[in-house]
Write a protein that holds these residues in place. Structure first.
Motif, PDB file in Angstrom:
ATOM      1  N   ALA A   3      15.708 -17.777 134.516  1.00  0.00           N
ATOM      2  CA  ALA A   3      14.697 -16.858 135.051  1.00  0.00           C
ATOM      3  C   ALA A   3      15.367 -15.806 135.938  1.00  0.00           C
ATOM      4  O   ALA A   3      15.031 -14.618 135.863  1.00  0.00           O
ATOM      5  CB  ALA A   3      13.636 -17.621 135.827  1.00  0.00           C
ATOM      6  N   LYS A   4      16.321 -16.223 136.746  1.00  0.00           N
ATOM      7  CA  LYS A   4      17.060 -15.283 137.602  1.00  0.00           C
ATOM      8  C   LYS A   4      17.881 -14.324 136.728  1.00  0.00           C
ATOM      9  O   LYS A   4      17.902 -13.113 136.969  1.00  0.00           O
ATOM     10  CB  LYS A   4      17.963 -16.061 138.565  1.00  0.00           C
ATOM     11  N   ASP A  59      29.005 -17.458 129.135  1.00  0.00           N
ATOM     12  CA  ASP A  59      29.814 -17.125 130.306  1.00  0.00           C
ATOM     13  C   ASP A  59      28.948 -16.536 131.421  1.00  0.00           C
ATOM     14  O   ASP A  59      29.130 -16.871 132.597  1.00  0.00           O
ATOM     15  CB  ASP A  59      30.925 -16.139 129.938  1.00  0.00           C
ATOM     16  N   LEU A  60      28.023 -15.661 131.056  1.00  0.00           N
ATOM     17  CA  LEU A  60      27.117 -15.078 132.050  1.00  0.00           C
ATOM     18  C   LEU A  60      26.274 -16.173 132.695  1.00  0.00           C
ATOM     19  O   LEU A  60      26.124 -16.215 133.912  1.00  0.00           O
ATOM     20  CB  LEU A  60      26.215 -14.027 131.400  1.00  0.00           C
ATOM     21  N   ILE A  93      18.648  -8.951 134.106  1.00  0.00           N
ATOM     22  CA  ILE A  93      18.925  -8.233 132.856  1.00  0.00           C
ATOM     23  C   ILE A  93      17.785  -7.292 132.489  1.00  0.00           C
ATOM     24  O   ILE A  93      18.020  -6.150 132.088  1.00  0.00           O
ATOM     25  CB  ILE A  93      19.227  -9.226 131.715  1.00  0.00           C
ATOM     26  N   LEU A  94      16.562  -7.757 132.617  1.00  0.00           N
ATOM     27  CA  LEU A  94      15.437  -6.889 132.257  1.00  0.00           C
ATOM     28  C   LEU A  94      15.244  -5.743 133.232  1.00  0.00           C
ATOM     29  O   LEU A  94      14.575  -4.765 132.912  1.00  0.00           O
ATOM     30  CB  LEU A  94      14.168  -7.707 132.113  1.00  0.00           C
ATOM     31  N   ALA A  95      15.839  -5.857 134.407  1.00  0.00           N
ATOM     32  CA  ALA A  95      15.757  -4.766 135.389  1.00  0.00           C
ATOM     33  C   ALA A  95      16.680  -3.604 135.010  1.00  0.00           C
ATOM     34  O   ALA A  95      16.516  -2.500 135.523  1.00  0.00           O
ATOM     35  CB  ALA A  95      16.133  -5.287 136.781  1.00  0.00           C
ATOM     36  N   PHE A 148      21.746  -9.829 125.240  1.00  0.00           N
ATOM     37  CA  PHE A 148      21.273 -10.820 126.216  1.00  0.00           C
ATOM     38  C   PHE A 148      19.760 -10.715 126.399  1.00  0.00           C
ATOM     39  O   PHE A 148      19.067 -11.725 126.494  1.00  0.00           O
ATOM     40  CB  PHE A 148      21.959 -10.639 127.560  1.00  0.00           C
ATOM     41  N   ALA A 149      19.248  -9.488 126.452  1.00  0.00           N
ATOM     42  CA  ALA A 149      17.807  -9.304 126.609  1.00  0.00           C
ATOM     43  C   ALA A 149      17.064  -9.901 125.416  1.00  0.00           C
ATOM     44  O   ALA A 149      15.992 -10.500 125.583  1.00  0.00           O
ATOM     45  CB  ALA A 149      17.471  -7.821 126.768  1.00  0.00           C
TER      46      ALA A 149
END
Length: 188
Positions: free
Chosen positions: A179-180, A97-98, A185-187, A46-47
């Motif tokens: 963006a959300k 789905d995410l 995910i990047l966190a 995903f990232a």
């Protein structure tokens, strides 16, 4: 992308007598987190998808590279391509789905893609205007979702100093749900 670079160096140095013991330990640690692409955490994929200069196109390339290392030469054909496409398809579905879950949290429509029949006339739209815009044949058209718009845009050029966080900050208004999603995910 750095993961592929590390993997490449480890493969290169595995056969060097001077480094083989050290590389063996490094390979073991590397494989614990990155070695088995089938069990790789989906959020890693995903990232990559959310990286504007990688997106979905490069994810397939990466899967193909990782799979090719462990495949026997006789499998490197159509069967191999099917395996790569299956893995890519699983990633696309999971990411879709995410995305749908994030859209649902916002209270908007969560199914992708949405379709509207062309020959349906909106209350404020006359049949003549509808025919002018869409033709008399009728049919349907696809309303592009935020995710589809993002994935269909050209990838960003790779250049030194690219800041993915700044890119998402500047492009967040165009892709608010993504963006959300990216922020979360990047966190990780």
């Amino acid at each position: 992308m750095e993961v592929f670079d590390v993997d490449s160096h480890l493969r290169e140095w595995e056969n060097d007598v001077k480094f083989c013991v050290m590389v063996g330990k490094m390979r073991e640690k590397f494989n614990k987190y990155w070695g088995d692409f089938m069990n790789l955490n989906m959020y890693t994929y995903f990232a990559l998808i959310l990286d504007p200069y990688i997106k979905m196109q490069s994810v397939r390339n990466g899967i193909e590279i990782l799979m090719s290392y462990d495949q026997k030469p006789e499998i490197m054909n159509d069967e191999f391509d099917c395996m790569v496409d299956d893995k890519k398809g699983l990633n696309e579905k999971a990411f879709g789905d995410l995305y749908a879950q994030y859209k649902a949290r916002e209270g908007e429509r969560s199914r992708i893609p949405s379709k509207k029949l062309v020959n349906e006339v909106a209350p404020s739209q006359s049949k003549a205007v509808n025919d002018f815009l869409f033709g008399r044949e009728g049919g349907s058209y696809k309303v592009a979702t935020e995710l589809e718009k993002y994935l269909n845009e050209p990838r960003e050029e790779l250049h030194p100093g690219f800041d993915i966080l700044l890119w998402w900050k500047l492009n967040g208004p165009r892709f608010p749900t993504l963006a959300k999603t990216t922020k979360d995910i990047l966190a990780l």
